[in-house]
Design an enzyme around this catalytic site. Structure first.
Site, short mmCIF file in Angstrom:
data_model
loop_
_atom_site.label_atom_id
_atom_site.label_comp_id
_atom_site.label_asym_id
_atom_site.label_seq_id
_atom_site.Cartn_x
_atom_site.Cartn_y
_atom_site.Cartn_z
N HIS A 290 -34.88 -7.04 -4.01
CA HIS A 290 -34.62 -8.48 -3.92
C HIS A 290 -33.88 -8.73 -2.62
O HIS A 290 -32.99 -7.96 -2.24
CB HIS A 290 -33.78 -8.92 -5.13
N CYS B 201 -32.71 -14.53 -9.86
CA CYS B 201 -33.28 -13.62 -8.86
C CYS B 201 -34.04 -12.46 -9.48
O CYS B 201 -34.79 -11.76 -8.80
CB CYS B 201 -32.20 -13.13 -7.92
N ASN C 185 -33.14 -15.88 0.98
CA ASN C 185 -33.20 -15.52 -0.44
C ASN C 185 -34.01 -16.57 -1.18
O ASN C 185 -33.52 -17.67 -1.43
CB ASN C 185 -31.77 -15.43 -0.97
O1 UT7 Z 1 -29.47 -13.60 -5.05
C1 UT7 Z 1 -28.78 -12.98 -6.05
C2 UT7 Z 1 -27.35 -13.11 -6.11
N1 UT7 Z 1 -26.67 -13.41 -4.89
C3 UT7 Z 1 -26.21 -12.45 -4.08
O2 UT7 Z 1 -26.47 -11.29 -4.27
C4 UT7 Z 1 -25.30 -12.88 -2.95
C5 UT7 Z 1 -24.06 -12.06 -2.96
N2 UT7 Z 1 -23.02 -12.50 -2.03
C6 UT7 Z 1 -23.18 -12.47 -0.68
O3 UT7 Z 1 -24.25 -12.15 -0.18
C7 UT7 Z 1 -21.98 -12.74 0.17
O4 UT7 Z 1 -20.84 -12.78 -0.65
C8 UT7 Z 1 -22.06 -14.06 0.99
C9 UT7 Z 1 -23.10 -13.93 2.08
C10 UT7 Z 1 -22.40 -15.22 0.08
C11 UT7 Z 1 -20.72 -14.33 1.65
O5 UT7 Z 1 -20.36 -13.23 2.47
P1 UT7 Z 1 -18.95 -12.53 2.32
O6 UT7 Z 1 -18.91 -11.46 3.31
O7 UT7 Z 1 -18.76 -12.16 0.88
O8 UT7 Z 1 -17.97 -13.69 2.76
P2 UT7 Z 1 -16.72 -14.29 1.98
O9 UT7 Z 1 -17.18 -15.27 0.96
O10 UT7 Z 1 -15.85 -13.16 1.54
O11 UT7 Z 1 -16.00 -15.05 3.15
C12 UT7 Z 1 -15.45 -14.37 4.28
C13 UT7 Z 1 -14.94 -15.39 5.27
C14 UT7 Z 1 -14.07 -16.45 4.64
O12 UT7 Z 1 -13.08 -16.81 5.59
P3 UT7 Z 1 -11.60 -16.22 5.48
O13 UT7 Z 1 -11.10 -16.63 4.13
O14 UT7 Z 1 -11.75 -14.72 5.61
O15 UT7 Z 1 -10.89 -16.85 6.64
C15 UT7 Z 1 -15.01 -17.60 4.44
O16 UT7 Z 1 -14.36 -18.84 4.41
O17 UT7 Z 1 -16.05 -16.07 5.86
C16 UT7 Z 1 -15.91 -17.48 5.64
N3 UT7 Z 1 -17.25 -18.03 5.40
C17 UT7 Z 1 -18.05 -18.46 6.39
N4 UT7 Z 1 -17.88 -18.53 7.72
C18 UT7 Z 1 -18.92 -19.02 8.44
C19 UT7 Z 1 -17.89 -18.15 4.23
N5 UT7 Z 1 -19.11 -18.68 4.42
C20 UT7 Z 1 -19.23 -18.88 5.75
C21 UT7 Z 1 -20.26 -19.38 6.57
N6 UT7 Z 1 -20.06 -19.43 7.90
N7 UT7 Z 1 -21.45 -19.79 6.06
#
Ligand code: UT7
Length: 328
Positions: A255, A115, A285
């Site tokens: 970004h 990125c 992204n």
């Molecule tokens: O591009 C350069 C580098 N990349 C980034 O900068 C991306 C950085 N990371 C992020 O943007 C975020 O971490 C994500 C968007 C990828 C994920 O969001 P999050 O708020 O960190 O979610 P999480 O992984 O902590 O998951 C929270 C909950 C989980 O459920 P429980 O364990 O709380 O019951 C996941 O299983 O959300 C669930 N979950 C989803 N639910 C619906 C994870 N992905 C999804 C989804 N739809 N697509």
């Protein structure tokens, strides 16, 4: 005599036509529009159709930039392409783009910084312009993320999209152009955002060809934490180093990985949303494509002399910020 600086003198973006909306993804994985919108800010992203390849979009970028600037592709000295999803492992996508665009006098290469690919490439092109070895350098950032995304993995397929942008760099002796750049990398972050299979460490074999490891793996939470800390940190650092306050900065070009990361960066810099380029809702992204795509979309609003900070964080980990004065 004023220092020679590398200035952006033209910009162009290219996107595939095909859209992949949150509603489309609801049919593919266990997710929903509300979750994606509130956690990332993304509504839809673009995806190449069969037969569409990076170099075709890249060649259009070179052609359009030359048209805009009223120059021939034969005048281009270099094409540097920030990407992790070039047409081939080799030859470089730069070489293919130059051939397709008729930039027969140019040399160049691809630069892999995920990125941060565009800002790493931009500061690389800057060196050639500043030291006088190249007069006209085109820097392209883009990725065909759909070629390495697992559309059964809801942790990654909701974020990434395909898109491409590029700029022309030329010398400026009036004080405009790139003023400063801070680039950073920490390879110990490699396990959290990685495509494990396909490189020389683990070549594709009959045994692993169907493994999920041939796609992007991301541990979102860990990457998120590092992204917020480092992207906001390096953006504040470049402001302090150049004695800039929030009032002095006209635009932040972040970004586009997650709206929450963008907001945290803007807040740390003391900027309101009105000074931040955000198009993540439309394109998601696009990895190395996000920053030049923003510059292209906002080109009409930019004024000569505007103070602009470009800022990115991505796989590697890699991150950095560039401070420039818009030159046209
Ligand atoms: O591009 C350069 C580098 N990349 C980034 O900068 C991306 C950085 N990371 C992020 O943007 C975020 O971490 C994500 C968007 C990828 C994920 O969001 P999050 O708020 O960190 O979610 P999480 O992984 O902590 O998951 C929270 C909950 C989980 O459920 P429980 O364990 O709380 O019951 C996941 O299983 O959300 C669930 N979950 C989803 N639910 C619906 C994870 N992905 C999804 C989804 N739809 N697509």
């Amino acid at each position: 005599m004023t220092k020679i600086r590398a200035a952006i003198t033209a910009v162009h973006g290219e996107l595939p036509e095909k859209r992949l909306t949150n509603k489309d993804l609801e049919k593919m994985v266990d997710t929903n529009d509300e979750w994606i919108t509130s956690r990332t800010g993304i509504k839809e992203r673009r995806r190449v159709s069969e037969g569409e390849v990076f170099s075709d979009f890249g060649a259009k970028i070179v052609t359009k930039i030359c048209e805009k600037r009223g120059i021939s592709p034969l005048e281009i000295d270099m094409v540097i392409v920030g990407t992790i999803t070039g047409d081939y492992v080799f030859p470089s996508t730069s070489n293919v783009i130059c051939d397709k665009a008729g930039a027969k006098n140019a040399w160049g290469y691809d630069l892999a910084a995920a990125c941060s690919g565009f800002i790493f490439s931009l500061t690389t092109g800057q060196q050639f312009v500043e030291n006088g070895t190249a007069k006209k350098v085109i820097v392209i950032g883009g990725d065909v993320m759909s070629s390495i995304i697992n559309y059964e993995d809801r942790a990654t397929c909701i974020i990434f999209g395909d898109g491409f942008g590029g700029v022309l760099l030329e010398a400026d002796d009036t004080g405009l152009g790139i003023q400063d750049a801070i680039m950073r990398a920490d390879g110990s972050g490699r396990d959290f955002l990685i495509q494990k299979i396909g490189g020389s460490a683990e070549p594709i074999t009959e045994g692993n060809v169907n493994s999920a490891d041939r796609y992007v793996f991301q541990e979102g939470r860990t990457v998120f934490k590092h992204a917020v800390t480092n992207m906001a940190g390096v953006s504040a650092e470049i402001m302090e180093k150049n004695n800039l306050t929030g009032e002095d900065v006209d635009w932040l070009v972040p970004h586009q990985a997650n709206l929450r990361i963008i907001d945290a960066t803007a807040e740390r810099m003391g900027l309101g949303r009105e000074k931040v380029m955000i198009n993540i809702e439309k394109f998601g992204n696009t990895t190395a494509g996000t920053i030049p795509l923003c510059l292209w979309e906002w080109e009409d609003k930019l004024k000569k002399g505007d103070n602009i900070v470009l800022s990115a964080f991505g796989g590697g980990f890699t991150w950095g910020a560039i401070y420039l004065k818009w030159a046209y």
